[in-house]
Design an enzyme around this catalytic site. Structure first.
Site, PDB file in Angstrom:
ATOM      1  N   PHE A 128       2.798   5.372   8.795  1.00  0.00           N
ATOM      2  CA  PHE A 128       2.631   4.007   8.312  1.00  0.00           C
ATOM      3  C   PHE A 128       3.988   3.343   8.084  1.00  0.00           C
ATOM      4  CE2 PHE A 128       1.785   0.942   4.783  1.00  0.00           C
ATOM      5  CZ  PHE A 128       0.941   0.089   5.482  1.00  0.00           C
ATOM      6  N   LEU A 129       4.920   4.081   7.504  1.00  0.00           N
ATOM      7  CA  LEU A 129       6.267   3.543   7.266  1.00  0.00           C
ATOM      8  C   LEU A 129       6.961   3.235   8.587  1.00  0.00           C
ATOM      9  CD1 LEU A 129       7.533   5.795   4.321  1.00  0.00           C
ATOM     10  CD2 LEU A 129       6.516   3.517   4.198  1.00  0.00           C
ATOM     11  N   ALA A 130       6.818   4.135   9.560  1.00  0.00           N
ATOM     12  CA  ALA A 130       7.454   3.932  10.868  1.00  0.00           C
ATOM     13  C   ALA A 130       6.910   2.677  11.539  1.00  0.00           C
ATOM     14  CB  ALA A 130       7.234   5.159  11.749  1.00  0.00           C
ATOM     15  N   LEU A 131       5.629   2.431  11.376  1.00  0.00           N
ATOM     16  CA  LEU A 131       5.005   1.259  11.993  1.00  0.00           C
ATOM     17  C   LEU A 131       5.583  -0.037  11.441  1.00  0.00           C
ATOM     18  CD1 LEU A 131       2.714   0.651  14.035  1.00  0.00           C
ATOM     19  CD2 LEU A 131       1.144   0.534  12.093  1.00  0.00           C
ATOM     20  N   GLN A 132       6.009  -0.004  10.201  1.00  0.00           N
ATOM     21  CA  GLN A 132       6.494  -1.212   9.547  1.00  0.00           C
ATOM     22  C   GLN A 132       7.854  -1.680  10.074  1.00  0.00           C
ATOM     23  OE1 GLN A 132       5.917  -1.474   5.274  1.00  0.00           O
ATOM     24  NE2 GLN A 132       4.552   0.285   5.345  1.00  0.00           N
ATOM     25  N   TRP A 180       0.822  -1.208   0.000  1.00  0.00           N
ATOM     26  CA  TRP A 180       0.000   0.000   0.000  1.00  0.00           C
ATOM     27  C   TRP A 180       0.861   1.265   0.000  1.00  0.00           C
ATOM     28  CZ3 TRP A 180      -0.995   3.827   3.939  1.00  0.00           C
ATOM     29  CH2 TRP A 180      -2.079   4.660   3.661  1.00  0.00           C
ATOM     30  N   ASP A 196       6.558  -8.335  13.339  1.00  0.00           N
ATOM     31  CA  ASP A 196       5.676  -7.558  12.462  1.00  0.00           C
ATOM     32  C   ASP A 196       4.523  -6.975  13.284  1.00  0.00           C
ATOM     33  OD1 ASP A 196       4.002  -6.572  10.438  1.00  0.00           O
ATOM     34  OD2 ASP A 196       4.456  -8.232   9.090  1.00  0.00           O
ATOM     35  N   SER A 253       2.501  -7.536   1.617  1.00  0.00           N
ATOM     36  CA  SER A 253       1.465  -6.761   2.300  1.00  0.00           C
ATOM     37  C   SER A 253       0.211  -6.665   1.418  1.00  0.00           C
ATOM     38  CB  SER A 253       2.035  -5.387   2.683  1.00  0.00           C
ATOM     39  OG  SER A 253       1.233  -4.736   3.635  1.00  0.00           O
ATOM     40  N   HIS A 263       7.795  -5.864   9.274  1.00  0.00           N
ATOM     41  CA  HIS A 263       6.905  -5.920   8.112  1.00  0.00           C
ATOM     42  C   HIS A 263       7.642  -5.809   6.780  1.00  0.00           C
ATOM     43  CE1 HIS A 263       2.880  -5.981   6.473  1.00  0.00           C
ATOM     44  NE2 HIS A 263       3.092  -4.877   5.779  1.00  0.00           N
TER      45      HIS A 263
END
Length: 254
Positions: free
Chosen positions: A143-147, A21, A207, A82, A235
């Protein structure tokens, strides 16, 4: 016909890489070059991402049809990461003649958590959807940081991920929202259970989006699939644990 951007590297058994995404095919660069030492690797931008034309509506059926019609008709291995894992599962369901094997990298056929199925918190997906209209760039950065959160080399990986993702303009808000809708609403578990081709699943033990417990559930859906757990990966295992992922692929595609 929707024109999709793709790039092919190397020679050998064909593998198509489908990104996640809000991303584009540039996120694969180092991994694709390493994989292309032994295989013919095609990286493709999803519709409305990177250099590919948009489609409307941005639905799973439209995406799968666009990818299938944009690439050579030979059967190949499809590797989806993903959201890309959702896409390649759908392609295997709709166009089984185009798929001789599947690799699901940090993917989940039911992405959003359900009562009896592990997945991403639906409230968190809703927060991302809400954030798109307020501050798209900040939402994508979160979102990138969460990965990569929780990984030992978090800062290095996040910098690398941001640099590759933001070298292209982000998809427009309608496309991004459409992608979140697919992740929130799609249930590819029936497709997973019907697969006849070999399937390799690669999950990260750290993840934060795909609970590692989904591996056992996938084996119940399809006892013929293989599940690989990289304990220290998040992730983006193709970025943080490239060699381990390459080893799994080479063993799977013997």
């Amino acid at each position: 016909m929707t024109k999709l951007h793709s790039e092919t590297l190397g020679q050998g058994k064909p593998i198509v890489l489908v990104h996640g995404w809000a991303m584009h095919s540039g996120v694969w660069r180092d991994f694709a070059e390493a994989l292309a030492q032994h295989y013919q690797v095609t990286c493709i931008d999803l519709p409305g991402h990177g250099r590919s034309d948009k489609i409307s509506p941005f639905t799973l059926e439209q995406i799968s049809a666009a990818l299938a019609s944009s690439l050579p008709e030979q059967p190949c291995c499809w590797l989806g990461w993903s959201l890309g894992a959702t896409v390649v599962l759908d392609i295997a369901e709709r166009f089984p003649e185009r798929v001789n094997s599947l690799i699901l990298l940090a993917g989940n056929p039911l992405f959003a958590q359900a009562e009896t199925w592990p997945g991403m918190d639906a409230r968190l997906l809703a927060m991302f959807a809400d954030g798109l209209g307020k501050n798209c760039q900040a939402t994508l950065s979160r979102f990138l940081a969460l990965q990569v959160s929780g990984l030992a080399d978090y800062k290095v990986l996040l910098k690398e991920l941001k640099e590759s993702v933001f070298e292209r303009d982000a998809p427009d808000t309608l496309i991004l929202q459409g992608g979140l809708d697919i992740l929130t609403q799609s249930d590819l578990r029936p497709a997973m259970s019907r697969l006849k081709c070999p399937v390799s699943v690669i999950l990260g033990g750290k993840d934060t989006l795909i609970p590692v417990s989904v591996g056992k559930q996938l084996l119940q859906l399809n006892a013929g699939c293989e599940v690989n757990i990289l304990d220290k990966a998040g992730h983006v295992p193709f970025l943080s644990h490239q060699q381990e992922v390459l080893t799994i692929i080479s063993r799977f595609l013997v």
